[in-house]
Design a protein around this motif. Structure first.
Motif, PDB file in Angstrom:
ATOM      1  N   UNK B 104      53.463  48.963  40.528  1.00  0.00           N
ATOM      2  CA  UNK B 104      52.241  48.227  40.881  1.00  0.00           C
ATOM      3  C   UNK B 104      50.978  49.033  40.553  1.00  0.00           C
ATOM      4  N   UNK B 105      51.123  50.354  40.553  1.00  0.00           N
ATOM      5  CA  UNK B 105      50.015  51.191  40.104  1.00  0.00           C
ATOM      6  C   UNK B 105      49.700  50.895  38.639  1.00  0.00           C
ATOM      7  N   UNK B 106      50.760  50.799  37.843  1.00  0.00           N
ATOM      8  CA  UNK B 106      50.572  50.463  36.432  1.00  0.00           C
ATOM      9  C   UNK B 106      49.950  49.078  36.282  1.00  0.00           C
ATOM     10  N   UNK B 107      50.362  48.168  37.173  1.00  0.00           N
ATOM     11  CA  UNK B 107      49.822  46.808  37.095  1.00  0.00           C
ATOM     12  C   UNK B 107      48.339  46.770  37.435  1.00  0.00           C
ATOM     13  N   UNK B 125      37.951  44.720  42.616  1.00  0.00           N
ATOM     14  CA  UNK B 125      38.551  44.841  43.939  1.00  0.00           C
ATOM     15  C   UNK B 125      39.573  43.731  44.176  1.00  0.00           C
ATOM     16  N   UNK B 126      39.287  42.548  43.683  1.00  0.00           N
ATOM     17  CA  UNK B 126      40.228  41.434  43.851  1.00  0.00           C
ATOM     18  C   UNK B 126      41.549  41.744  43.155  1.00  0.00           C
ATOM     19  N   UNK B 127      41.450  42.261  41.930  1.00  0.00           N
ATOM     20  CA  UNK B 127      42.680  42.596  41.202  1.00  0.00           C
ATOM     21  C   UNK B 127      43.468  43.681  41.926  1.00  0.00           C
ATOM     22  N   UNK B 128      42.748  44.677  42.429  1.00  0.00           N
ATOM     23  CA  UNK B 128      43.427  45.746  43.167  1.00  0.00           C
ATOM     24  C   UNK B 128      44.133  45.184  44.405  1.00  0.00           C
ATOM     25  N   UNK B 129      43.425  44.317  45.126  1.00  0.00           N
ATOM     26  CA  UNK B 129      44.000  43.745  46.342  1.00  0.00           C
ATOM     27  C   UNK B 129      45.192  42.838  46.045  1.00  0.00           C
ATOM     28  N   UNK B 202      43.458  33.803  49.807  1.00  0.00           N
ATOM     29  CA  UNK B 202      42.443  34.439  50.638  1.00  0.00           C
ATOM     30  C   UNK B 202      41.861  35.681  49.957  1.00  0.00           C
ATOM     31  N   UNK B 203      42.707  36.400  49.259  1.00  0.00           N
ATOM     32  CA  UNK B 203      42.226  37.582  48.530  1.00  0.00           C
ATOM     33  C   UNK B 203      41.248  37.152  47.435  1.00  0.00           C
TER      34      UNK B 203
END
Ligand SMILES: Nc1ncnc2c1ncn2[C@@H]1O[C@H](COP(=O)(O)OP(=O)(O)OP(=O)(O)O)[C@@H](O)[C@H]1O
Ligand SMILES: [Mg+2]
Lengths: 298, 239
Positions: B104-107, B125-129, B202-203
């Motif tokens: 998921x870090x790679x993602x 931030x949305x992508x990270x969340x 929601x994210x």
């Protein structure tokens, strides 16, 4: 001196009265002790308890004073183990497997490991999944011996080995014995135990029902099994009525097999004179014969 | 943790892990890069695909790290080394969690990069969340499979419970997702699956309800990994 293995009322009770019951045993450092018994007698169960893989229902066992269930990780440092069923992890070859195992044991491939590989004639390049039964067994043996542990627990170590490799194994066992290694091994082959073991336990339905030490083995060898074939019913009846211990009888062939000890040659000759002998053969009483009897009587 | 064991486990599972990770990153990048599909990143990718594809890795490897080796018998070799069973379980657990973190870090990296290149308009931030949410689902799945893997001595039982439960959760999530397309009766189905605790909607609107829901997933992971470790340390092993 502290015992290497000490079992006190060691019990693992499975359903339908299967398992191991009230096993009491002390093995001194440097001793080689064998355990024999039929399929399902409880050999593997005993080994698993010593390895700390299964928890005794009651009683307990110790290795060098450490409880085998509570301190399983510590006792492992003292043990080289060959499991009853050999299954290797998914790796490429014997070489990668041995390397993995040495890493786990935090050892390096030293001279001794190479010597073992040579003695067992192991082909390290062979695909581990395509190994024959004997090849797997040999690789498992190398894994156990290469630990150079003070205690070896070997569950049917010779299954699948050809006669030459069986000899190699026995030689190796005798060699580690001189270094003071303690060995506890199980087998179906009484005769290979006879050559290596200081003591042999006979296990039946989870209980030790007999124990043979060297003295008893020597006494056993003083007996000959004599197979005598008479000519008719009369001969057969006469043969059946002797004071010798009867081991086997075949009425159709007028044949009996008797157990005769060295001091009984005179009565044996007397007996032979009373019948019309067709055939006679002698063979030494060995452990296989002994346990055959044991199995029949218990 | 045992480093030699970790190395072995890493090698043994590398093929499945790398394939799953590659596929997940490739699909994600593709969806973000193509203008028409960027809207599907939420509902299709994070709502469905991410948990489905990662479940492949989780079920296959979660099974293999404990019960697979007990069933097969090769665990005997690991346990002949002076290593505590708890250490074995924790190492395998560490492997599963570590792999998921890397995946998921790679993602996160892939999605940020693709977003930048294609100018797809997602807030970073949305992508990270979103990736954090998908990671938490994967973690809970891994915990469930790990628990079954630690409890049972036969692969078929572990797969039949832990593996099946994970597949069931995914199926329910897919069925439930039709609620978003007007089948209101399916709303309740979404309450039956832990996948919906990852509230990607929601994210995406940068709401505040999604975080406590993820904490529930975290709780499931802690409990199930704990159960697996505890059982593995205490049970009888047929080795
Ligand atoms: N996990 C288990 N659950 C129930 N019964 C068991 C279990 N493990 C072993 N048994 C039973 O305990 C008995 C002893 O089994 P064990 O494997 O110790 O025999 P063994 O002497 O090693 O036999 P073999 O010569 O065939 O290897 C058998 O009757 C077996 O069916
Ligand atoms: Mg056995």
């Amino acid at each position: 001196m502290q015992a290497m293995i000490e079992m006190t009322k060691l019990t693992k009770a499975y359903k339908q009265e299967r398992g191991v019951f009230g096993m009491k045993l002390q093995i001194r450092p440097g001793e080689i002790v064998g355990i024999v018994g039929q399929n399902g007698a409880g050999k593997t169960t005993t080994m698993r308890m010593l390895m700390g893989f299964i928890k005794p229902t009651s009683g307990h066992s110790e290795i060098s004073g450490l409880d085998t269930w509570q301190s399983a990780a510590k006792t492992k440092a003292l043990i080289g183990y060959v499991p009853g069923e050999i299954a290797f992890p998914d790796t490429k070859s014997g070489a990668t497997f041995l390397k993995m195992q040495l890493e786990l044991l935090r050892r390096s491939q030293d001279v001794y490991v190479n010597e073992l590989i040579q003695r067992f004639k192991i082909d390290l390049t062979a695909d581990i999944k395509r190994m024959s039964k004997g090849m797997k067994q040999k690789t498992a043996l190398v894994c156990a011996f290469m630990t150079q542990a003070p205690l070896l627990l070997l569950d049917e170590p010779t299954t699948g080995l050809d006669p030459v490799m069986r000899e190699t194994f026995i030689d190796l066992l005798l060699q580690v014995k001189t270094k003071g290694t303690t060995v506890f091994l199980s087998s179906h082959m009484f005769n290979e135990l006879e050559r290596t073991c200081d003591r042999i336990l006979f296990l039946k339905n989870g209980q030790v029902i007999d124990q043979l030490d060297q003295k008893k083995v020597t006494a056993l060898h003083q007996y000959q099994r004599v197979m005598i074939q008479g000519t008719d019913e009369q001969d057969y009846n006469r043969l059946m009525q002797t004071n010798f211990e009867l081991v086997d009888s075949e009425p159709e062939r007028y044949t009996v097999t008797l157990l005769v000890n060295e001091k009984q040659t005179a009565p044996l000759l007397d007996l032979l004179q009373t019948i019309e002998l067709q055939n006679i053969s002698f063979s030494i009483q060995n452990l296989d014969n002994y346990f055959e009897k044991e199995l029949a009587t218990h | 943790m045992s480093f030699p064991l970790l190395k072995q486990t890493f090698k043994a599972n590398f093929a499945v892990w790398s394939l799953v990770t590659l596929v997940m990153n490739a699909i994600l990048a593709q969806l973000i890069l193509m203008k028409q599909t960027a809207t599907m990143v939420g509902p299709m990718y994070y709502g469905m695909l991410a948990s489905t594809i990662i479940a492949l890795f989780v079920v296959i490897c979660g099974d293999k790290v404990l019960v697979g080796q007990v069933d097969q018998g090769s665990m005997a070799y690991i346990l002949t080394a002076p290593i505590k069973r708890t250490t074995v379980a924790l190492t395998q657990m560490g492997y599963l969690i570590g792999s998921l973190i890397v995946t998921f870090g790679l993602m996160v990296g892939t999605s940020l990069l693709a977003n930048n290149i294609a100018d797809a308009g997602f807030k970073s931030q949305v992508l990270i969340d979103l990736n954090l949410g998908a990671f938490m689902v994967a973690l809970a799945f891994a915990g469930i499979v790990f628990a079954a893997s630690g409890i049972f001595n036969l692969s078929k039982f572990a797969l039949g419970t832990g593996g099946l439960l994970v597949i069931l959760f995914i199926l329910l999530a897919i069925i439930g997702s039709f609620a978003d397309y007007g089948v209101k009766a399916l709303d309740t189905v979404q309450d039956l699956t832990i996948v919906s605790l990852f509230d990607y909607k929601n994210i995406m609107i940068e709401g505040s309800q999604w975080l406590p829901k993820l904490a529930v997933l975290g709780g499931i992971a802690v409990a199930t990994f704990g159960v697996g470790t505890a059982f593995f340390a205490k049970k009888d092993l047929p080795l």
